[in-house]
Motif scaffolding. Structure first.
Motif, PDB file in Angstrom:
ATOM      1  N   ALA A   1       0.834  -1.212   0.000  1.00 46.28           N
ATOM      2  CA  ALA A   1       0.000   0.000   0.000  1.00 46.28           C
ATOM      3  C   ALA A   1       0.866   1.259   0.000  1.00 46.28           C
ATOM      4  N   PHE A   2       1.947   1.251   0.767  1.00 43.43           N
ATOM      5  CA  PHE A   2       2.838   2.417   0.811  1.00 43.43           C
ATOM      6  C   PHE A   2       3.489   2.657  -0.552  1.00 43.43           C
ATOM      7  N   SER A   3       3.974   1.591  -1.189  1.00 44.02           N
ATOM      8  CA  SER A   3       4.640   1.740  -2.478  1.00 44.02           C
ATOM      9  C   SER A   3       3.668   2.192  -3.565  1.00 44.02           C
ATOM     10  N   GLN A   4       2.374   1.892  -3.401  1.00 49.36           N
ATOM     11  CA  GLN A   4       1.368   2.334  -4.366  1.00 49.36           C
ATOM     12  C   GLN A   4       0.836   3.739  -4.055  1.00 49.36           C
ATOM     13  N   GLY A   5       1.353   4.349  -2.986  1.00 55.84           N
ATOM     14  CA  GLY A   5       0.893   5.686  -2.609  1.00 55.84           C
ATOM     15  C   GLY A   5      -0.403   5.695  -1.828  1.00 55.84           C
ATOM     16  N   ASN A   6      -0.874   4.536  -1.384  1.00 59.30           N
ATOM     17  CA  ASN A   6      -2.105   4.448  -0.595  1.00 59.30           C
ATOM     18  C   ASN A   6      -1.707   4.489   0.882  1.00 59.30           C
ATOM     19  N   TYR A   7      -1.314   5.667   1.347  1.00 62.45           N
ATOM     20  CA  TYR A   7      -0.740   5.814   2.681  1.00 62.45           C
ATOM     21  C   TYR A   7      -1.736   5.544   3.807  1.00 62.45           C
ATOM     22  N   PRO A   8      -3.017   5.955   3.722  1.00 58.55           N
ATOM     23  CA  PRO A   8      -3.949   5.626   4.810  1.00 58.55           C
ATOM     24  C   PRO A   8      -4.092   4.121   5.032  1.00 58.55           C
ATOM     25  N   VAL A   9      -4.143   3.342   3.946  1.00 60.38           N
ATOM     26  CA  VAL A   9      -4.254   1.889   4.097  1.00 60.38           C
ATOM     27  C   VAL A   9      -2.982   1.322   4.730  1.00 60.38           C
ATOM     28  N   ALA A  10      -1.822   1.836   4.343  1.00 59.64           N
ATOM     29  CA  ALA A  10      -0.567   1.376   4.939  1.00 59.64           C
ATOM     30  C   ALA A  10      -0.558   1.655   6.438  1.00 59.64           C
ATOM     31  N   ILE A  11      -0.990   2.840   6.826  1.00 59.48           N
ATOM     32  CA  ILE A  11      -1.049   3.174   8.256  1.00 59.48           C
ATOM     33  C   ILE A  11      -2.008   2.256   8.986  1.00 59.48           C
ATOM     34  N   GLN A  12      -3.127   1.920   8.355  1.00 62.61           N
ATOM     35  CA  GLN A  12      -4.102   1.030   8.970  1.00 62.61           C
ATOM     36  C   GLN A  12      -3.489  -0.348   9.257  1.00 62.61           C
TER      37      GLN A  12
ATOM     38  N   ASP B   1      12.242  -4.038  18.277  1.00 58.16           N
ATOM     39  CA  ASP B   1      12.760  -3.745  16.940  1.00 58.16           C
ATOM     40  C   ASP B   1      11.616  -3.607  15.936  1.00 58.16           C
ATOM     41  N   ARG B   2      10.642  -4.485  16.005  1.00 57.71           N
ATOM     42  CA  ARG B   2       9.516  -4.397  15.086  1.00 57.71           C
ATOM     43  C   ARG B   2       8.679  -3.148  15.358  1.00 57.71           C
ATOM     44  N   LEU B   3       8.525  -2.789  16.635  1.00 60.12           N
ATOM     45  CA  LEU B   3       7.753  -1.579  16.952  1.00 60.12           C
ATOM     46  C   LEU B   3       8.434  -0.338  16.377  1.00 60.12           C
ATOM     47  N   ARG B   4       9.766  -0.261  16.480  1.00 61.35           N
ATOM     48  CA  ARG B   4      10.471   0.893  15.917  1.00 61.35           C
ATOM     49  C   ARG B   4      10.303   0.936  14.397  1.00 61.35           C
ATOM     50  N   MET B   5      10.355  -0.225  13.757  1.00 68.13           N
ATOM     51  CA  MET B   5      10.176  -0.267  12.305  1.00 68.13           C
ATOM     52  C   MET B   5       8.775   0.197  11.922  1.00 68.13           C
ATOM     53  N   ILE B   6       7.758  -0.255  12.680  1.00 70.98           N
ATOM     54  CA  ILE B   6       6.375   0.124  12.380  1.00 70.98           C
ATOM     55  C   ILE B   6       6.169   1.617  12.596  1.00 70.98           C
ATOM     56  N   ASP B   7       6.683   2.140  13.697  1.00 69.74           N
ATOM     57  CA  ASP B   7       6.525   3.578  13.974  1.00 69.74           C
ATOM     58  C   ASP B   7       7.216   4.424  12.909  1.00 69.74           C
ATOM     59  N   GLY B   8       8.373   3.967  12.434  1.00 72.05           N
ATOM     60  CA  GLY B   8       9.050   4.697  11.369  1.00 72.05           C
ATOM     61  C   GLY B   8       8.228   4.705  10.082  1.00 72.05           C
ATOM     62  N   GLY B   9       7.601   3.568   9.756  1.00 71.67           N
ATOM     63  CA  GLY B   9       6.752   3.517   8.571  1.00 71.67           C
ATOM     64  C   GLY B   9       5.547   4.423   8.687  1.00 71.67           C
ATOM     65  N   ILE B  10       4.925   4.427   9.853  1.00 74.79           N
ATOM     66  CA  ILE B  10       3.750   5.302  10.060  1.00 74.79           C
ATOM     67  C   ILE B  10       4.146   6.766   9.931  1.00 74.79           C
ATOM     68  N   ALA B  11       5.284   7.145  10.529  1.00 75.23           N
ATOM     69  CA  ALA B  11       5.731   8.540  10.449  1.00 75.23           C
ATOM     70  C   ALA B  11       6.001   8.944   9.003  1.00 75.23           C
ATOM     71  N   GLN B  12       6.639   8.067   8.218  1.00 75.15           N
ATOM     72  CA  GLN B  12       6.917   8.380   6.819  1.00 75.15           C
ATOM     73  C   GLN B  12       5.633   8.497   6.012  1.00 75.15           C
ATOM     74  N   ALA B  13       4.677   7.624   6.278  1.00 76.13           N
ATOM     75  CA  ALA B  13       3.404   7.689   5.559  1.00 76.13           C
ATOM     76  C   ALA B  13       2.657   8.980   5.879  1.00 76.13           C
ATOM     77  N   LYS B  14       2.659   9.385   7.140  1.00 79.82           N
ATOM     78  CA  LYS B  14       1.991  10.647   7.508  1.00 79.82           C
ATOM     79  C   LYS B  14       2.685  11.840   6.845  1.00 79.82           C
ATOM     80  N   LYS B  15       3.998  11.771   6.733  1.00 81.61           N
ATOM     81  CA  LYS B  15       4.728  12.855   6.071  1.00 81.61           C
ATOM     82  C   LYS B  15       4.344  12.942   4.590  1.00 81.61           C
TER      83      LYS B  15
END
Length: 403
Positions: free
Chosen positions: A246-257, A271-285
């Motif tokens: 979803a992130f690579s397709q530009g569908n950021y709300p679905v990726a965050i979900q 480690d997984r929590l840090r990876m997930i939080d980083g992805g959410i922050a990038q998607a929101k940006k």
């Protein structure tokens, strides 16, 4: 190798049999047949002479003479005695035997790749050792040579045991590690065909389809992963793949979900929590950038008639400061498809966060056909360059110059 040498020995013996057996059996039969024909001819000639002598009155009892002649034909030399008149000598076969053996093994020595076969057998014997080294966590990674040996040994075992789903899974993972998408997809498909209800195989096959990037494969992978989540709603890897897609397709709300759902799963490590939080922050940006787009430059790229496109390659469009500095402010890679190409580069395409296009008033745009994916320019690359373009403006570039 022992089985190989036994097999070749049997084949050579069969070839020698075609040479030796006819020499012994056929020659005796020919000798016997020749003597029979000679005796018959002699009998017919003598019988004719008796008839002539009888007609001339030279013999008084022709019937008795004919009976004696017939008896002499029946009492001819036995077949076993024919061999003493034969000129055949067994040692004459020795050169032919040596030629057959020499040619057979000589040709194999020249064209049979005996050394490669020996290396192949040795590699297959090391398969358990290489597999164990691959599966051990925190172990030293396999070298390229060891990965090639592991692949060869595994393919050999799968040829002998084509219904080994675990072996196909391992071959698929090796393909993923080597970025060999075709091998990875084929191996995972074979494994899934053998065990269609295995969630691990469904997950891995979907992963290889996503690596291919073709629209049909991507859609099929998404469907597989969603069905997998319906049966196993806590499958972390399936959620991670769908979030990345979803992130690579530009569908950021679905990726965050998906990432938020992953955070609620039990047993999530730090480690997984840090990876997930980083992805959410990038998607929101990215969502914020889309809501407040920064000014950019719109460029149309044309191709001169003299340019010959390579079979594979990319088009790299880059934005530079007005003084022509080689380090780009922003860049985008596009596949070689059709020309003209029209695109808009903004701060989202920036190479370095501290050097944004929006902080420049005037820019230069360059376009280059890249053959090998290397950022460095190579001899033979085609390129084009615009004049000075104001931020928020438009320009047209024609690729017509070769390095």
């Amino acid at each position: 190798m022992t089985l190989f040498w036994i097999s070749t020995l049997i084949l050579v013996l069969i070839a020698l049999a075609f040479l030796i057996v006819p020499a012994f059996v056929g020659s005796n039969q020919d000798q016997v047949a020749s003597r029979d024909e000679l005796n018959k001819a002699f009998f017919r000639d003598r019988l004719g002479e008796l008839k002539e002598e009888s007609s001339e009155g030279l013999i008084a009892n022709p019937d008795e003479m004919e009976v004696e002649l017939q008896q002499s034909l029946l009492d001819d030399v036995p077949a076993g005695q024919v061999q003493q008149y034969s000129l055949f000598k067994p040692w004459l076969l020795l050169p032919g035997v040596l030629v057959i053996i020499g040619v057979s093994y000589g040709l194999y020595h020249i064209v049979g790749n005996q050394q490669k076969v020996a290396v192949w057998q040795e590699t297959v014997s090391r398969l358990p050792q290489l597999t164990q080294k691959l599966m051990v966590q925190n172990a030293e990674p396999l070298t390229d040579e060891e990965m090639n040996d592991l692949t060869l040994g595994l393919r050999t075992r799968l040829h002998e045991r084509p219904n080994d789903a675990t072996g196909w899974l391992l071959l698929g993972r090796i393909g993923i590690a080597n970025r060999d998408i075709e091998t990875a997809q084929g191996a995972m498909k074979r494994a899934l065909d053998l065990e269609p209800s295995d969630p691990t195989l469904q997950l891995e096959y979907a992963r290889t389809l996503m690596m291919g990037g073709e629209p049909g494969q991507l859609q099929f992978a998404r469907t597989m992963l969603k069905h997998l989540l319906e049966r196993h709603p806590e499958n972390f890897e399936a959620m991670a793949l769908l979030a990345f897609d979803a992130f690579s397709q530009g569908n950021y709300p679905v990726a965050i979900q998906f990432w938020e759902q992953m955070k609620s799963l039990p047993g999530i490590g730090e480690d997984r929590l840090r990876m997930i939080d980083g992805g959410i922050a990038q998607a929101k940006k990215e969502i914020e950038r889309a809501a407040n787009p920064s000014p950019g430059v719109t460029v149309t790229v044309n191709l001169a008639p003299s340019v010959t496109l390579p079979a594979q390659g990319m088009v790299i469009v880059s934005v530079h400061t007005a003084d022509g500095a080689p380090m780009p402010l922003a860049a985008r890679r596009l596949p070689l498809s059709r020309f003209p190409l029209t695109l808009t580069l903004t701060d989202s395409d920036s190479m370095v966060p501290d050097r944004l296009m929006s902080k420049q008033s005037n820019l230069i745009v360059r376009a280059r056909i890249d053959h090998d994916g290397n950022v460095a320019t190579k001899d033979g690359d085609w390129f084009g360059e615009s004049g000075v373009v104001p931020l928020g403006g438009e320009t047209t570039i024609t690729i017509d110059t070769q390095f």
